[in-house]
Write a protein that holds these residues in place. Structure first.
Motif, PDB file in Angstrom:
ATOM      1  N   ASP A  47       0.898  -1.442  -0.029  1.00 46.20           N
ATOM      2  CA  ASP A  47       0.066   0.129  -0.019  1.00 46.20           C
ATOM      3  C   ASP A  47       0.736   1.233  -0.186  1.00 46.20           C
ATOM      4  OD1 ASP A  47      -2.530   1.189  -0.086  1.00 46.20           O
ATOM      5  OD2 ASP A  47      -2.234   1.812   2.196  1.00 46.20           O
ATOM      6  N   ALA A  48       0.301   2.278  -0.618  1.00 43.92           N
ATOM      7  CA  ALA A  48       0.875   3.610  -0.430  1.00 43.92           C
ATOM      8  C   ALA A  48      -0.012   4.779  -0.222  1.00 43.92           C
ATOM      9  CB  ALA A  48       1.744   3.924  -1.845  1.00 43.92           C
ATOM     10  N   HIS A  49       0.332   5.864   0.090  1.00 44.12           N
ATOM     11  CA  HIS A  49      -0.450   7.112   0.354  1.00 44.12           C
ATOM     12  C   HIS A  49      -0.198   8.373  -0.487  1.00 44.12           C
ATOM     13  CE1 HIS A  49      -1.809   4.848   3.927  1.00 44.12           C
ATOM     14  NE2 HIS A  49      -0.488   4.855   4.251  1.00 44.12           N
ATOM     15  N   GLU A  50      -0.885   8.991  -0.984  1.00 42.73           N
ATOM     16  CA  GLU A  50      -0.675  10.271  -1.892  1.00 42.73           C
ATOM     17  C   GLU A  50      -0.034  11.431  -0.885  1.00 42.73           C
ATOM     18  OE1 GLU A  50      -3.941  11.629  -4.128  1.00 42.73           O
ATOM     19  OE2 GLU A  50      -3.820  10.230  -5.706  1.00 42.73           O
ATOM     20  N   GLU A  51      -0.620  11.544   0.298  1.00 44.65           N
ATOM     21  CA  GLU A  51      -0.315  12.162   1.404  1.00 44.65           C
ATOM     22  C   GLU A  51       0.299  11.438   2.490  1.00 44.65           C
ATOM     23  OE1 GLU A  51      -3.854  14.577   2.412  1.00 44.65           O
ATOM     24  OE2 GLU A  51      -4.331  15.291   0.338  1.00 44.65           O
ATOM     25  N   PRO A  52       1.684  11.531   2.560  1.00 48.14           N
ATOM     26  CA  PRO A  52       2.263  10.652   3.685  1.00 48.14           C
ATOM     27  C   PRO A  52       2.008  11.460   5.159  1.00 48.14           C
ATOM     28  CG  PRO A  52       3.886  12.175   2.500  1.00 48.14           C
ATOM     29  CD  PRO A  52       2.535  12.367   1.848  1.00 48.14           C
ATOM     30  N   GLU A  53       2.698  10.748   6.054  1.00 56.55           N
ATOM     31  CA  GLU A  53       2.770  11.349   7.391  1.00 56.55           C
ATOM     32  C   GLU A  53       2.987  12.736   7.374  1.00 56.55           C
ATOM     33  OE1 GLU A  53       4.957   9.073  11.023  1.00 56.55           O
ATOM     34  OE2 GLU A  53       5.793   8.127   9.327  1.00 56.55           O
ATOM     35  N   PRO A  54       2.183  13.557   8.459  1.00 53.87           N
ATOM     36  CA  PRO A  54       1.565  12.917   9.637  1.00 53.87           C
ATOM     37  C   PRO A  54      -0.101  12.754   9.029  1.00 53.87           C
ATOM     38  CG  PRO A  54       1.648  15.262   9.834  1.00 53.87           C
ATOM     39  CD  PRO A  54       2.437  15.009   8.580  1.00 53.87           C
ATOM     40  N   ILE A  55      -0.405  13.171   7.660  1.00 54.76           N
ATOM     41  CA  ILE A  55      -1.939  12.894   7.435  1.00 54.76           C
ATOM     42  C   ILE A  55      -2.186  11.540   7.241  1.00 54.76           C
ATOM     43  CG2 ILE A  55      -3.272  13.640   5.275  1.00 54.76           C
ATOM     44  CD1 ILE A  55      -1.597  16.171   5.106  1.00 54.76           C
ATOM     45  N   HIS A  56      -1.542  10.899   6.625  1.00 52.07           N
ATOM     46  CA  HIS A  56      -2.073   9.362   6.277  1.00 52.07           C
ATOM     47  C   HIS A  56      -0.739   8.526   6.661  1.00 52.07           C
ATOM     48  CE1 HIS A  56      -5.782  10.290   4.919  1.00 52.07           C
ATOM     49  NE2 HIS A  56      -5.308  10.929   3.892  1.00 52.07           N
ATOM     50  N   GLY A  57      -0.960   7.283   7.283  1.00 50.61           N
ATOM     51  CA  GLY A  57       0.296   6.618   7.433  1.00 50.61           C
ATOM     52  C   GLY A  57       0.871   6.798   8.805  1.00 50.61           C
ATOM     53  N   GLY A  58       2.062   6.086   8.975  1.00 48.39           N
ATOM     54  CA  GLY A  58       2.870   6.138  10.197  1.00 48.39           C
ATOM     55  C   GLY A  58       2.527   5.072  11.200  1.00 48.39           C
ATOM     56  N   VAL A  59       3.166   4.780  12.439  1.00 44.82           N
ATOM     57  CA  VAL A  59       2.670   3.837  13.197  1.00 44.82           C
ATOM     58  C   VAL A  59       1.596   3.906  13.985  1.00 44.82           C
ATOM     59  CG1 VAL A  59       5.301   3.425  13.612  1.00 44.82           C
ATOM     60  CG2 VAL A  59       4.069   4.806  15.042  1.00 44.82           C
ATOM     61  N   ASP A  60       1.116   4.990  14.036  1.00 38.81           N
ATOM     62  CA  ASP A  60      -0.296   5.087  14.825  1.00 38.81           C
ATOM     63  C   ASP A  60      -1.357   5.049  13.690  1.00 38.81           C
ATOM     64  OD1 ASP A  60       0.765   5.214  17.366  1.00 38.81           O
ATOM     65  OD2 ASP A  60       0.739   7.258  17.169  1.00 38.81           O
ATOM     66  N   GLN A  61      -1.119   4.946  12.514  1.00 36.71           N
ATOM     67  CA  GLN A  61      -2.306   4.873  11.391  1.00 36.71           C
ATOM     68  C   GLN A  61      -1.648   4.015  10.303  1.00 36.71           C
ATOM     69  OE1 GLN A  61      -3.186   8.952   9.634  1.00 36.71           O
ATOM     70  NE2 GLN A  61      -3.090   9.686  11.776  1.00 36.71           N
ATOM     71  N   ALA A  62      -1.075   2.766  10.647  1.00 36.15           N
ATOM     72  CA  ALA A  62      -0.527   1.837   9.868  1.00 36.15           C
ATOM     73  C   ALA A  62      -1.646   1.270   9.152  1.00 36.15           C
ATOM     74  CB  ALA A  62       0.362   0.721  10.828  1.00 36.15           C
ATOM     75  N   ILE A  63      -2.884   0.920   9.710  1.00 36.88           N
ATOM     76  CA  ILE A  63      -3.748   0.059   9.115  1.00 36.88           C
ATOM     77  C   ILE A  63      -5.021   1.103   9.229  1.00 36.88           C
ATOM     78  CG2 ILE A  63      -5.281  -2.125   9.095  1.00 36.88           C
ATOM     79  CD1 ILE A  63      -2.525  -2.501   7.780  1.00 36.88           C
ATOM     80  N   SER A  64      -5.880   1.182   8.146  1.00 38.21           N
ATOM     81  CA  SER A  64      -7.213   1.817   8.049  1.00 38.21           C
ATOM     82  C   SER A  64      -8.258   0.757   7.960  1.00 38.21           C
ATOM     83  CB  SER A  64      -7.525   2.569   7.158  1.00 38.21           C
ATOM     84  OG  SER A  64      -8.789   3.470   7.284  1.00 38.21           O
ATOM     85  N   ILE A  65      -9.255   0.742   8.949  1.00 42.23           N
ATOM     86  CA  ILE A  65     -10.254  -0.351   9.038  1.00 42.23           C
ATOM     87  C   ILE A  65     -11.940  -0.040   8.887  1.00 42.23           C
ATOM     88  CG2 ILE A  65     -11.226  -2.231  10.655  1.00 42.23           C
ATOM     89  CD1 ILE A  65      -8.604  -1.905  12.118  1.00 42.23           C
ATOM     90  N   TYR A  66     -12.503  -0.742   8.075  1.00 43.17           N
ATOM     91  CA  TYR A  66     -14.114  -0.424   7.989  1.00 43.17           C
ATOM     92  C   TYR A  66     -14.483  -1.655   7.907  1.00 43.17           C
ATOM     93  CZ  TYR A  66     -17.859   2.927   6.655  1.00 43.17           C
ATOM     94  OH  TYR A  66     -18.679   3.757   6.675  1.00 43.17           O
ATOM     95  N   SER A  67     -16.012  -1.674   7.736  1.00 48.32           N
ATOM     96  CA  SER A  67     -16.725  -2.908   7.650  1.00 48.32           C
ATOM     97  C   SER A  67     -17.725  -3.159   6.910  1.00 48.32           C
ATOM     98  CB  SER A  67     -17.484  -3.088   9.046  1.00 48.32           C
ATOM     99  OG  SER A  67     -18.367  -2.311   9.214  1.00 48.32           O
ATOM    100  N   VAL A  68     -18.102  -4.400   6.268  1.00 47.43           N
ATOM    101  CA  VAL A  68     -19.104  -4.460   5.166  1.00 47.43           C
ATOM    102  C   VAL A  68     -20.504  -4.203   5.687  1.00 47.43           C
ATOM    103  CG1 VAL A  68     -18.056  -6.410   3.943  1.00 47.43           C
ATOM    104  CG2 VAL A  68     -19.424  -7.067   6.023  1.00 47.43           C
ATOM    105  N   GLU A  69     -20.602  -4.347   7.034  1.00 50.56           N
ATOM    106  CA  GLU A  69     -21.851  -3.919   7.779  1.00 50.56           C
ATOM    107  C   GLU A  69     -22.160  -2.325   7.601  1.00 50.56           C
ATOM    108  OE1 GLU A  69     -20.788  -7.756   9.146  1.00 50.56           O
ATOM    109  OE2 GLU A  69     -19.625  -5.915   9.308  1.00 50.56           O
ATOM    110  N   SER A  70     -21.299  -1.649   7.905  1.00 50.48           N
ATOM    111  CA  SER A  70     -21.328  -0.049   7.626  1.00 50.48           C
ATOM    112  C   SER A  70     -21.404   0.372   6.170  1.00 50.48           C
ATOM    113  CB  SER A  70     -19.971   0.617   8.068  1.00 50.48           C
ATOM    114  OG  SER A  70     -19.846   0.412   9.571  1.00 50.48           O
TER     115      SER A  70
END
Length: 171
Positions: A47-70
């Motif tokens: 995976d990659a990000h267009e806008e790197p840390e601190p906007i996206h990514g980094g150790v506290d935002q390593a994985i983004s999570i969503y659900s099929v129910e949502s």
């Protein structure tokens, strides 16, 4: 969502679900499904990000999570949504996002991957085109916590694949 009890008989919330989709992009959204991949302390390797840390990514935002129910509820409201549309790396099935709390740990698969929820992932204008009249607040934690995304850090590296079991352990 399934709740289990600890063997000792004392109640302990443990939510159980599965990985519905693993999603990556070369930057931006949507993220497209892949069969699986390796997750290190900075996230899914492919995976990659267009806008790197601190906007996206980094150790506290390593994985983004969503659900099929949502996703199903967002679609029912007339918006466009599918796994990866909102930039998540991990789409869960069987676990309600509104039941999760900061500090909860997700064990994924049987090969040691452990994530810890760090914060809600508030929506930004990058995903506004999926929403009627660009109303991204539909997935804001302040407006609709049941359908807001999560960020997670990686406590223990490992593989993640579609179909893997997911257990949420309360801190």
């Amino acid at each position: 969502m399934h709740t289990q009890e600890r063997p000792s008989g004392s109640p302990r919330a443990e939510l159980v679900g599965s990985v519905a989709s693993v999603n990556v992009s070369h930057g931006g959204v949507p993220k497209r499904p892949i069969p699986g991949g390796w997750v290190d302390r900075l996230g899914l390797e492919a995976d990659a990000h267009e806008e790197p840390e601190p906007i996206h990514g980094g150790v506290d935002q390593a994985i983004s999570i969503y659900s099929v129910e949502s996703i199903a509820r967002v679609v029912a409201d007339g918006h466009r949504a599918f796994p990866g549309a909102f930039g998540e790396n991990l789409t869960l099935s069987g676990i309600e996002l509104g039941e999760l709390r900061i500090g909860d740990r997700l064990t994924i698969g049987d090969d040691g991957l452990v994530l810890a929820l760090t914060a809600r992932a508030e929506p930004c204008q990058t995903i506004a085109h999926w929403f009627i009249e660009r109303r991204i607040a539909r997935i804001s934690s302040k407006v609709n916590p049941a359908d807001a995304r999560w960020y997670a850090s990686v406590l223990s590296e490992g593989p993640m694949a579609t179909g893997d079991p997911v257990k949420v352990l309360r801190r």
